[in-house]
Design a protein around this motif. Structure first.
Motif, mmCIF file in Angstrom:
data_model
loop_
_atom_site.group_PDB
_atom_site.id
_atom_site.type_symbol
_atom_site.label_atom_id
_atom_site.label_comp_id
_atom_site.label_asym_id
_atom_site.label_seq_id
_atom_site.Cartn_x
_atom_site.Cartn_y
_atom_site.Cartn_z
ATOM 1 N N TYR A 9 0.887 -1.125 0.002
ATOM 2 C CA TYR A 9 -0.117 -0.114 -0.134
ATOM 3 C C TYR A 9 0.959 1.375 -0.069
ATOM 4 N N ALA A 10 1.973 1.579 0.950
ATOM 5 C CA ALA A 10 2.617 2.420 0.954
ATOM 6 C C ALA A 10 3.292 2.818 -0.396
ATOM 7 N N LEU A 11 3.810 1.809 -1.143
ATOM 8 C CA LEU A 11 4.681 1.919 -2.191
ATOM 9 C C LEU A 11 3.532 2.346 -3.581
ATOM 10 N N SER A 12 2.387 2.056 -3.283
ATOM 11 C CA SER A 12 1.063 2.406 -4.163
ATOM 12 C C SER A 12 1.180 3.892 -4.370
ATOM 13 N N LEU A 13 1.586 4.691 -3.269
ATOM 14 C CA LEU A 13 1.377 5.965 -3.304
ATOM 15 C C LEU A 13 2.504 6.627 -4.156
ATOM 16 N N PRO A 14 1.878 8.040 -4.698
ATOM 17 C CA PRO A 14 2.699 8.532 -5.632
ATOM 18 C C PRO A 14 4.198 9.014 -4.971
ATOM 19 N N GLN A 41 8.566 -6.571 12.236
ATOM 20 C CA GLN A 41 7.600 -6.100 11.403
ATOM 21 C C GLN A 41 6.011 -6.467 11.945
ATOM 22 N N THR A 42 5.994 -6.484 13.451
ATOM 23 C CA THR A 42 4.556 -6.786 13.812
ATOM 24 C C THR A 42 3.802 -5.461 14.258
ATOM 25 N N HIS A 43 4.579 -4.274 13.956
ATOM 26 C CA HIS A 43 4.043 -2.946 14.189
ATOM 27 C C HIS A 43 4.682 -1.956 13.250
ATOM 28 N N VAL A 44 3.820 -1.039 12.822
ATOM 29 C CA VAL A 44 4.401 0.146 12.093
ATOM 30 C C VAL A 44 4.048 1.250 13.106
ATOM 31 N N HIS A 45 5.088 2.278 12.562
ATOM 32 C CA HIS A 45 4.948 3.580 13.192
ATOM 33 C C HIS A 45 4.623 4.550 12.063
ATOM 34 N N VAL A 46 3.536 5.259 12.408
ATOM 35 C CA VAL A 46 2.985 6.152 11.233
ATOM 36 C C VAL A 46 3.186 7.799 11.943
ATOM 37 N N ARG A 77 1.984 4.123 17.065
ATOM 38 C CA ARG A 77 2.662 2.911 16.812
ATOM 39 C C ARG A 77 1.295 2.108 16.661
ATOM 40 N N LEU A 78 1.400 1.410 15.371
ATOM 41 C CA LEU A 78 0.058 0.455 15.239
ATOM 42 C C LEU A 78 0.471 -1.170 15.272
ATOM 43 N N SER A 79 -0.494 -1.843 16.171
ATOM 44 C CA SER A 79 -0.182 -3.254 15.952
ATOM 45 C C SER A 79 -0.920 -3.829 15.122
ATOM 46 N N LEU A 80 -0.274 -4.315 14.048
ATOM 47 C CA LEU A 80 -0.768 -4.885 12.901
ATOM 48 C C LEU A 80 -1.530 -5.972 13.089
ATOM 49 N N ALA A 81 -1.445 -6.955 14.062
ATOM 50 C CA ALA A 81 -2.252 -8.302 14.069
ATOM 51 C C ALA A 81 -3.592 -7.621 14.786
ATOM 52 N N LYS A 82 -3.713 -6.761 15.400
ATOM 53 C CA LYS A 82 -4.866 -6.253 15.959
ATOM 54 C C LYS A 82 -5.770 -5.023 14.914
ATOM 55 N N ALA A 86 -8.367 -1.539 6.731
ATOM 56 C CA ALA A 86 -8.509 -0.406 6.019
ATOM 57 C C ALA A 86 -8.329 0.792 6.971
ATOM 58 N N ARG A 87 -8.232 0.621 8.340
ATOM 59 C CA ARG A 87 -7.892 1.840 9.086
ATOM 60 C C ARG A 87 -6.352 2.016 9.187
ATOM 61 N N VAL A 88 -5.706 0.936 9.068
ATOM 62 C CA VAL A 88 -4.103 0.903 8.773
ATOM 63 C C VAL A 88 -3.855 1.790 7.308
ATOM 64 N N ARG A 89 -4.677 1.481 6.424
ATOM 65 C CA ARG A 89 -4.579 2.264 5.061
ATOM 66 C C ARG A 89 -4.964 3.638 5.132
#
Length: 123
Positions: A9-14, A41-46, A77-82, A86-89
């Motif tokens: 998803y991130a790489l699909s952005l311009p 890679q269990t979390h991401v920071h946005v 900090r987002l927990s990807l498992a939880k 759609a909200r992460v995107r």
């Protein structure tokens, strides 16, 4: 959500690039980091704007934590498992928009300064 989906998803952005950031992976626009992921890679920071950060902390408490750098809140900090994909995107999109806007604002300010410089008689 799997990290591979975040990456896709991130790489699909311009104009987004993926680059190392110390031990993490980072996604950047205009050289500005908008998402990082630790090696596990269990979390991401946005890195969203303060308004979006506060909304997400209130609404998405089941999978969102405030990301601190010393005493300063920098993002989420987002927990990807939880987290619902759609909200992460959505949060990634908000971080992208927040960081992509900074270089554009700077370019607009530079152009405005050039526009108001006194004429040297050459047009």
């Amino acid at each position: 959500m799997k990290f591979a989906q975040v990456r896709s998803y991130a790489l699909s952005l311009p104009d987004v690039t993926e680059e190392p950031h110390f031990n993490d992976t980072s996604f950047r626009v205009g050289g500005k980091i908008f998402v990082t992921a630790p090696p596990e890679q269990t979390h991401v920071h946005v890195f969203v704007a303060e308004t979006e950060r506060e909304i997400a902390l209130a609404v998405d408490a089941a999978f969102v934590e405030k990301l601190m750098w010393g005493s300063k809140a920098l993002g989420l900090r987002l927990s990807l498992a939880k987290a619902p994909p759609a909200r992460v995107r959505t949060l990634i999109s908000q971080a992208y928009a927040h960081k992509a806007a900074k270089p554009k604002r700077a370019a607009i300010k530079r152009a405005a300064k050039r526009a108001v410089r006194p004429s040297n008689g050459k047009n």
